[in-house]
Design a protein around this motif. Structure first.
Motif, PDB file in Angstrom:
ATOM      1  N   UNK A  81      16.597 -52.492   0.707  1.00 29.11           N
ATOM      2  CA  UNK A  81      17.108 -52.028   1.991  1.00 29.11           C
ATOM      3  C   UNK A  81      18.143 -50.925   1.792  1.00 29.11           C
ATOM      4  N   UNK A  82      18.865 -50.969   0.656  1.00 29.05           N
ATOM      5  CA  UNK A  82      19.851 -49.933   0.350  1.00 29.05           C
ATOM      6  C   UNK A  82      19.170 -48.565   0.245  1.00 29.05           C
ATOM      7  N   UNK A  83      17.989 -48.527  -0.391  1.00 35.74           N
ATOM      8  CA  UNK A  83      17.249 -47.268  -0.472  1.00 35.74           C
ATOM      9  C   UNK A  83      16.888 -46.746   0.907  1.00 35.74           C
ATOM     10  N   UNK A  84      16.493 -47.658   1.797  1.00 28.80           N
ATOM     11  CA  UNK A  84      16.217 -47.313   3.194  1.00 28.80           C
ATOM     12  C   UNK A  84      17.469 -46.723   3.844  1.00 28.80           C
ATOM     13  N   UNK A  85      18.619 -47.361   3.575  1.00 31.97           N
ATOM     14  CA  UNK A  85      19.864 -46.930   4.207  1.00 31.97           C
ATOM     15  C   UNK A  85      20.345 -45.579   3.733  1.00 31.97           C
ATOM     16  N   UNK A  86      20.227 -45.309   2.438  1.00 32.34           N
ATOM     17  CA  UNK A  86      20.693 -44.029   1.903  1.00 32.34           C
ATOM     18  C   UNK A  86      19.880 -42.879   2.478  1.00 32.34           C
ATOM     19  N   UNK A  87      18.560 -43.042   2.494  1.00 33.14           N
ATOM     20  CA  UNK A  87      17.727 -41.967   3.035  1.00 33.14           C
ATOM     21  C   UNK A  87      17.977 -41.782   4.530  1.00 33.14           C
ATOM     22  N   UNK A  88      18.219 -42.889   5.227  1.00 31.34           N
ATOM     23  CA  UNK A  88      18.506 -42.797   6.659  1.00 31.34           C
ATOM     24  C   UNK A  88      19.812 -42.049   6.909  1.00 31.34           C
ATOM     25  N   UNK A  89      20.798 -42.327   6.072  1.00 31.71           N
ATOM     26  CA  UNK A  89      22.096 -41.673   6.231  1.00 31.71           C
ATOM     27  C   UNK A  89      21.968 -40.164   6.130  1.00 31.71           C
ATOM     28  N   UNK A  90      21.052 -39.710   5.278  1.00 26.27           N
ATOM     29  CA  UNK A  90      20.828 -38.277   5.121  1.00 26.27           C
ATOM     30  C   UNK A  90      19.963 -37.727   6.246  1.00 26.27           C
ATOM     31  N   UNK A  91      18.929 -38.481   6.632  1.00 28.13           N
ATOM     32  CA  UNK A  91      17.937 -37.961   7.576  1.00 28.13           C
ATOM     33  C   UNK A  91      18.345 -38.093   9.035  1.00 28.13           C
ATOM     34  N   UNK A  92      19.176 -39.083   9.362  1.00 27.58           N
ATOM     35  CA  UNK A  92      19.484 -39.333  10.770  1.00 27.58           C
ATOM     36  C   UNK A  92      20.158 -38.141  11.449  1.00 27.58           C
ATOM     37  N   UNK A  93      21.201 -37.532  10.846  1.00 24.51           N
ATOM     38  CA  UNK A  93      21.782 -36.358  11.521  1.00 24.51           C
ATOM     39  C   UNK A  93      20.760 -35.254  11.754  1.00 24.51           C
ATOM     40  N   UNK A 104      11.663 -49.480  -3.767  1.00 24.03           N
ATOM     41  CA  UNK A 104      12.880 -48.791  -3.327  1.00 24.03           C
ATOM     42  C   UNK A 104      12.534 -47.389  -2.828  1.00 24.03           C
ATOM     43  N   UNK A 105      11.677 -46.682  -3.591  1.00 23.34           N
ATOM     44  CA  UNK A 105      11.297 -45.317  -3.204  1.00 23.34           C
ATOM     45  C   UNK A 105      10.530 -45.308  -1.883  1.00 23.34           C
ATOM     46  N   UNK A 106       9.584 -46.242  -1.729  1.00 22.85           N
ATOM     47  CA  UNK A 106       8.814 -46.304  -0.482  1.00 22.85           C
ATOM     48  C   UNK A 106       9.721 -46.659   0.692  1.00 22.85           C
ATOM     49  N   UNK A 107      10.673 -47.555   0.449  1.00 21.58           N
ATOM     50  CA  UNK A 107      11.640 -47.888   1.491  1.00 21.58           C
ATOM     51  C   UNK A 107      12.463 -46.678   1.901  1.00 21.58           C
ATOM     52  N   UNK A 108      12.801 -45.835   0.914  1.00 28.09           N
ATOM     53  CA  UNK A 108      13.569 -44.624   1.215  1.00 28.09           C
ATOM     54  C   UNK A 108      12.750 -43.647   2.063  1.00 28.09           C
ATOM     55  N   UNK A 109      11.468 -43.487   1.724  1.00 27.59           N
ATOM     56  CA  UNK A 109      10.611 -42.590   2.505  1.00 27.59           C
ATOM     57  C   UNK A 109      10.444 -43.119   3.928  1.00 27.59           C
ATOM     58  N   UNK A 110      10.203 -44.408   4.045  1.00 25.81           N
ATOM     59  CA  UNK A 110      10.049 -44.980   5.381  1.00 25.81           C
ATOM     60  C   UNK A 110      11.361 -44.924   6.167  1.00 25.81           C
ATOM     61  N   UNK A 121      20.852 -40.142  17.423  1.00 28.33           N
ATOM     62  CA  UNK A 121      20.984 -40.138  15.963  1.00 28.33           C
ATOM     63  C   UNK A 121      22.273 -40.830  15.541  1.00 28.33           C
ATOM     64  N   UNK A 122      23.326 -40.703  16.337  1.00 28.47           N
ATOM     65  CA  UNK A 122      24.572 -41.397  16.030  1.00 28.47           C
ATOM     66  C   UNK A 122      24.400 -42.908  16.200  1.00 28.47           C
ATOM     67  N   UNK A 123      23.616 -43.340  17.192  1.00 27.53           N
ATOM     68  CA  UNK A 123      23.306 -44.767  17.325  1.00 27.53           C
ATOM     69  C   UNK A 123      22.580 -45.255  16.066  1.00 27.53           C
ATOM     70  N   UNK A 124      21.646 -44.447  15.593  1.00 29.65           N
ATOM     71  CA  UNK A 124      20.833 -44.873  14.453  1.00 29.65           C
ATOM     72  C   UNK A 124      21.600 -44.889  13.143  1.00 29.65           C
ATOM     73  N   UNK A 125      22.782 -44.252  13.105  1.00 28.00           N
ATOM     74  CA  UNK A 125      23.620 -44.383  11.920  1.00 28.00           C
ATOM     75  C   UNK A 125      23.965 -45.844  11.660  1.00 28.00           C
ATOM     76  N   UNK A 126      23.938 -46.656  12.716  1.00 23.41           N
ATOM     77  CA  UNK A 126      24.164 -48.097  12.553  1.00 23.41           C
ATOM     78  C   UNK A 126      23.185 -48.681  11.547  1.00 23.41           C
ATOM     79  N   UNK A 127      21.928 -48.220  11.604  1.00 20.80           N
ATOM     80  CA  UNK A 127      20.913 -48.790  10.725  1.00 20.80           C
ATOM     81  C   UNK A 127      21.037 -48.269   9.296  1.00 20.80           C
ATOM     82  N   UNK A 128      21.644 -47.086   9.131  1.00 19.92           N
ATOM     83  CA  UNK A 128      22.007 -46.658   7.792  1.00 19.92           C
ATOM     84  C   UNK A 128      23.083 -47.580   7.239  1.00 19.92           C
ATOM     85  N   UNK A 129      24.065 -47.899   8.103  1.00 19.64           N
ATOM     86  CA  UNK A 129      25.097 -48.836   7.688  1.00 19.64           C
ATOM     87  C   UNK A 129      24.516 -50.188   7.335  1.00 19.64           C
TER      88      UNK A 129
END
Length: 407
Positions: free
Chosen positions: A54-66, A110-116, A349-357
């Motif tokens: 899930x951390x891989x998902x979160x890191x990619x989200x943190x970059x992609x969400x903005x 982890x990689x697939x989670x990051x892409x998704x 996108x700011x709401x979705x930062x929650x899911x990066x967190x």
């Protein structure tokens, strides 16, 4: 829209296409989430590893969400949806092939989670901004709850089917991934038929400038700021409980994949029920309903953490799913009814930062679970949710307090 008509927005043809496209792509991701967690635990036997996926998902989200928020206000929304759904489909297909060829490894998950994660980060703002384009403002709450209801239905269907199919020798985890890739392909079919969703204005600023403008817009609106912060805290600190359900099943209740499917299905059934029950909530009741849902989420999660028997945990998880889903949908509705249309993508996108967190918090919480126990960690999550709602109440009172009149 009549007050009693819970499904009014689904009579709009374009919204209906958006709804079905979301249904299929979220069904794919929900089923693959169960498969990914099960496979990660089978490969490693570690709660920390579950958190790492899930951390891989979160890191990619943190970059992609903005980027997703800015793009939703600058680029045709249909284009964003097609790219995001295509990325999710390819990531699932890659894992399916790796499992079929017996080459799958933990790092691939982890990689697939990051892409998704990146795909979902692009999908979310564009999908919600497209919703606001397709329905009028009075119908927006109804459309958001129906969209949320479709997502929650996938949480019923996806985990139940995935949990059952994982236990079938001829299908297994690999088959679940192949099915998920096919469902993602179906979502593309519906999305192609949507209108382009052109932005309401053409920005002449840089993407970074647009994002900065969105942040400044939120800072000028205290109530909008409060809603975004409480969403970040509750989702980041409470929602990671879903990551550790495989560990609860194997370590605490000593059961198999069918029990995981039943537990997640129970949560999703509660979420579906609350989504459709609240679909026609009047706008003036949204703040009080959101506050109650947040508090009840913390209390029911605490009840789940201390449940001594599996079947009691299943019953409590029904309430956890109902309250967490209600909080999320009510908070989204409040935010979008407050925000101006031209800022919807960036605000979402700011709401979705929650899911990066959520993704980033899952790794340290997994470490805590390994060190101190899964029950103790989940109870801590529940207490943090209740603390977050207490902060929200105090903040709301401070905003609502009238300014003293200068003499």
């Amino acid at each position: 829209m009549s007050q009693g008509d819970r499904f009014a927005s689904l009579r709009i043809p374009d919204y209906r296409k958006l709804w079905w496209g979301g249904m299929f792509v979220f069904l794919a991701t929900q089923s693959q989430q169960i498969a990914r967690g099960w496979l990660a635990f089978e490969l490693t036997g570690s709660n920390t590893a579950l958190g790492g996926v899930v951390f891989g998902f979160g890191v990619s989200s943190l970059i992609a969400i903005p980027a997703g928020g800015v793009l939703a206000d600058r680029v045709p929304k249909r284009t964003i949806l097609l790219v995001a759904q295509g990325a999710i489909m390819l990531a699932g297909l890659a894992i399916a092939v790796a499992i079929a060829t017996d080459t799958v490894a933990y790092w691939m998950l982890v990689a697939a989670g990051a892409v998704q994660g990146a795909g979902m980060s692009l999908l979310g703002p564009a999908r919600l901004a497209m919703t606001a384009d397709l329905v009028d403002r009075e119908s927006l709450t109804n459309a958001i709850f129906l969209s949320n209801g479709s997502i929650q239905m996938t949480r019923v269907i996806g985990p139940a089917i995935a949990g059952a199919l994982i236990g079938v020798a001829t299908i297994g985890v690999g088959g679940v991934y192949f099915i998920g890739a096919g469902l993602s392909t179906l979502s593309l079919f519906f999305t192609v038929g949507l209108p382009r969703g052109e932005p309401t204005r053409r920005s002449h600023r840089s993407p970074i400038g647009d994002m900065a403008d969105g942040v400044a817009y939120v800072r000028r609106r205290p109530e909008l700021q409060r809603l975004l912060v409480v969403s970040l805290l509750v989702v980041m600190l409470g929602f990671p409980h879903v990551t550790f359900l495989p560990a609860m099943i194997e370590e605490i209740f000593e059961l198999d994949a069918w029990a995981l499917g039943l537990l997640t299905t129970s949560a999703a059934m509660g979420a579906v029920g609350s989504s459709f029950l609240l679909a026609n909530s009047p706008r003036d009741r949204l703040p009080s309903l959101q506050a109650r849902a947040g508090v009840l989420f913390g209390l029911t999660l605490l009840g789940f953490a201390v449940s001594p028997w599996f079947w009691l945990a299943v019953a409590v998880m029904l309430l956890v799913g109902a309250t967490s889903s209600a909080f999320q949908a009510l908070n989204n509705s409040l935010v979008l009814t407050i925000a101006d249309v031209e800022y919807h993508g960036r605000v979402q996108s700011l709401i979705m930062l929650s899911f990066s967190g959520f993704g980033l918090a899952a790794l340290p919480m997994g470490t805590l679970a390994d060190a101190y126990g899964i029950r103790e960690t989940m109870a801590g999550m529940a207490l943090l949710v209740l603390a977050s709602m207490t902060i929200s109440f105090a903040w709301h009172r401070r905003i609502a307090r009238p300014e003293p009149v200068a003499l």
